[in-house]
Design a protein around this motif. Structure first.
Motif, PDB file in Angstrom:
ATOM      1  N   ASP A  90      36.383  26.399  50.958  1.00 37.92           N
ATOM      2  CA  ASP A  90      35.913  27.610  50.276  1.00 37.92           C
ATOM      3  C   ASP A  90      36.940  28.037  49.220  1.00 37.92           C
ATOM      4  O   ASP A  90      38.149  27.807  49.374  1.00 37.92           O
ATOM      5  N   THR A  91      36.429  28.665  48.190  1.00 43.04           N
ATOM      6  CA  THR A  91      37.309  29.239  47.167  1.00 43.04           C
ATOM      7  C   THR A  91      37.355  30.754  47.369  1.00 43.04           C
ATOM      8  O   THR A  91      36.312  31.391  47.520  1.00 43.04           O
ATOM      9  N   VAL A  92      38.580  31.295  47.386  1.00 42.35           N
ATOM     10  CA  VAL A  92      38.720  32.741  47.647  1.00 42.35           C
ATOM     11  C   VAL A  92      39.658  33.392  46.626  1.00 42.35           C
ATOM     12  O   VAL A  92      40.567  32.767  46.091  1.00 42.35           O
ATOM     13  N   LEU A  93      39.385  34.670  46.415  1.00 47.38           N
ATOM     14  CA  LEU A  93      40.207  35.533  45.573  1.00 47.38           C
ATOM     15  C   LEU A  93      40.983  36.441  46.514  1.00 47.38           C
ATOM     16  O   LEU A  93      40.432  36.966  47.488  1.00 47.38           O
ATOM     17  N   HIS A  94      42.274  36.627  46.229  1.00 49.15           N
ATOM     18  CA  HIS A  94      43.088  37.440  47.147  1.00 49.15           C
ATOM     19  C   HIS A  94      44.313  37.963  46.427  1.00 49.15           C
ATOM     20  O   HIS A  94      44.457  37.762  45.193  1.00 49.15           O
ATOM     21  N   GLY A  95      45.209  38.630  47.152  1.00 49.64           N
ATOM     22  CA  GLY A  95      46.320  39.343  46.527  1.00 49.64           C
ATOM     23  C   GLY A  95      47.691  38.733  46.741  1.00 49.64           C
ATOM     24  O   GLY A  95      48.704  39.384  46.463  1.00 49.64           O
ATOM     25  N   LEU A  96      47.757  37.465  47.208  1.00 51.45           N
ATOM     26  CA  LEU A  96      49.058  36.870  47.489  1.00 51.45           C
ATOM     27  C   LEU A  96      49.362  35.718  46.542  1.00 51.45           C
ATOM     28  O   LEU A  96      49.423  34.548  46.936  1.00 51.45           O
TER      29      LEU A  96
END
Lengths: 332, 332
Positions: A90-96
């Motif tokens: 899966d491709t995810v957007l995040h804050g790290l």
């Protein structure tokens, strides 16, 4: 591969940051606990607001910690998951961001569709950058059709979208300022009615020449003399959405300040600061509008991509120096 | 009596005005033409905004003309009328102060009831002054119950009403600044929770001590260091209604300007300039509220009255020096 690299804050910058303020650190690729995922970052964002977080002052986001990894927007592929609903691949957007591999709670990640757009777009035109432009212009400044708009740092990621959205929403005139002749040319290619290099004389004079009938809306990314010039050129009931003040992020002296705030009274002007996080209610409408514009070829967006996590500090420094056209990204 | 006296602008002040900028002129009492009335003025208002009109610059009201009478709010008794619906003996509010007898179109006058309140009140608490306080606080700054409010020039005509209206509308804390110990005492008597003399140290420090939990609303009559201090003390989503900037009306150098506007972003602050003329839709509600408060003894208002049209320039100069408590009026 069991090694991950990440960028730590080695020391707090005084004034302009330098490479010495950062440190590349090798660490182990983490293992997810229950509810967690590990993401191999593909792109990470560097943004002007990160400069503020390098100071040890209370603000709307906590300061970066010394000898610990920096963070910020990133997009990548899940390589391990102990969470329901998210699987490797899966491709995810995040804050790290600022690291090759990120360990995080699955709740802190948002799945995105890599077949709809290049994954980097979720950090720029389809992400926080795009929503910042959209919400600041249409919600905070409440731009209406037939109004005249000025945006500073207009060749940057947010500014270039502000100008294009303004035209799409019926602005009568869109003016941008930028820091080089090449950027000014790019703004004209993007459909700005006028653009100027802020090094060419006083901003106040350049703006008056570019918008002889005044402006109704100012989208501020710069502060200082740009804000003063905008107040000077504003028509009755003008509004400024204050998004950033990059002119002063590295200042060690008190920054230049607009001397003409008394004009707020007679011209009934409004200056309003905002953070995109307060405008999440616009996300669905934004995604619908922006996806349509992209599909129809009505919006262009620029990316300046730097390769390698080890070059992330240099990408950030280049951003502060204005070396980017559009969104500055690091391909991890 | 066939002679009327009026005050002309003899020369435009540079910096602080002096008596030499004014001239007392004798003229004939005019005769009304069709649709006109002649008013014997009883009280006239002097206001800080008049200083701006003494400069020859384009603004929201045209500049005063040299060698012609000044104008401004006044109330008086009709002595001659060629207009329907207005007869000698009526009391009217109008815009031609700075003279003993005023000739004007009846349409430009508004009848007021001298039995409901002293006629001077129509220039202060029940007039533009009161509406300015009411509209700025409740409409422009949108003060809500349980919010904390700071007002500068708080012993002035507008400021003293702002503070009292804030308390009546449920403000959790009301802080005022003023220019003398006597004024500070008066503010405490009017129900302000805290008040300070802005000569006692930095405004920023005084405000932080007076409002340790910060402020949500700032009603600005002063600008400069007061505005900077207010921005510093503002809580998230704070709002400033910018009514005046008396600190800089006589400045010959560029005025001090707030150096901390970048705080607008993280704290999502709004600065909004306003003129009372845009808020006429609130007049009925204002008159109803204010009449009730006055009837119930919940609002006090101060007037500083100077006698004689020949002393109107000195009243105006005294206002700029802060010699008034509450509304500065001239009894003509």
């Amino acid at each position: 591969m069991s090694t991950s690299r990440e960028i730590h804050l080695a020391s707090r910058p005084q004034g302009w940051p330098t490479a010495d303020n950062f440190r590349l650190v090798e660490t182990e690729v983490p293992t997810p606990g229950p509810g967690q995922i590990v993401v191999r970052n593909q792109f990470m964002s560097v943004d002007p607001y990160m400069r503020g977080r390098m100071n040890d002052v209370k603000s709307y986001v906590p300061p970066f910690q010394l000898d610990a990894p920096l963070d910020g927007g990133a997009v990548g592929e899940v390589v391990a998951s102990e969470a329901e609903g998210i699987k490797p691949g899966d491709t995810v957007l995040h804050g790290l961001g600022w690291r090759e591999y990120a360990l995080l709670d699955a709740k802190a990640a948002r799945k995105v569709d890599p077949t709809l757009a290049p994954v980097s777009a979720y950090l720029s035109v389809l992400g926080m950058t795009g929503l910042t432009a959209y919400a600041g212009l249409l919600d905070v400044a409440a731009m209406k059709a037939d109004e005249s708009v000025f945006v500073s740092a207009a060749a940057g990621s947010v500014g270039s979208l502000v100008g294009q959205i303004a035209k799409l929403k019926g602005a009568s005139r869109v003016v941008g300022s930028a820091g080089s002749p090449a950027k000014v040319e790019r703004l004209k290619a993007l459909g700005f009615d006028a653009a100027f290099d802020y090094h060419d004389g006083l901003v106040r004079d350049s703006l008056k020449a570019a918008a002889p009938d005044g402006i109704d809306v100012y989208f501020d990314n710069v502060g200082g003399d740009h804000l003063e010039a905008a107040i000077s050129s504003m028509n009755l009931h003008g509004r400024a959405a204050i998004c950033g003040m990059i002119a002063q992020y590295n200042a060690t002296e008190p920054p230049a300040a607009p001397r003409n705030l008394a004009l707020l009274i007679g011209k009934r002007l409004t200056l309003r600061g905002f953070l995109v996080g307060d405008h999440g209610h616009l996300r669905d409408q934004f995604v619908q509008d922006m996806s349509g514009w992209l599909r129809d070829g009505k919006i262009s967006y620029d990316e300046t991509v730097v390769d390698g996590i080890e070059n992330a500090p240099e990408a950030f420094l280049g951003l502060l120096r204005g070396e980017n056209l559009g969104k500055m990204l690091v391909r991890v």
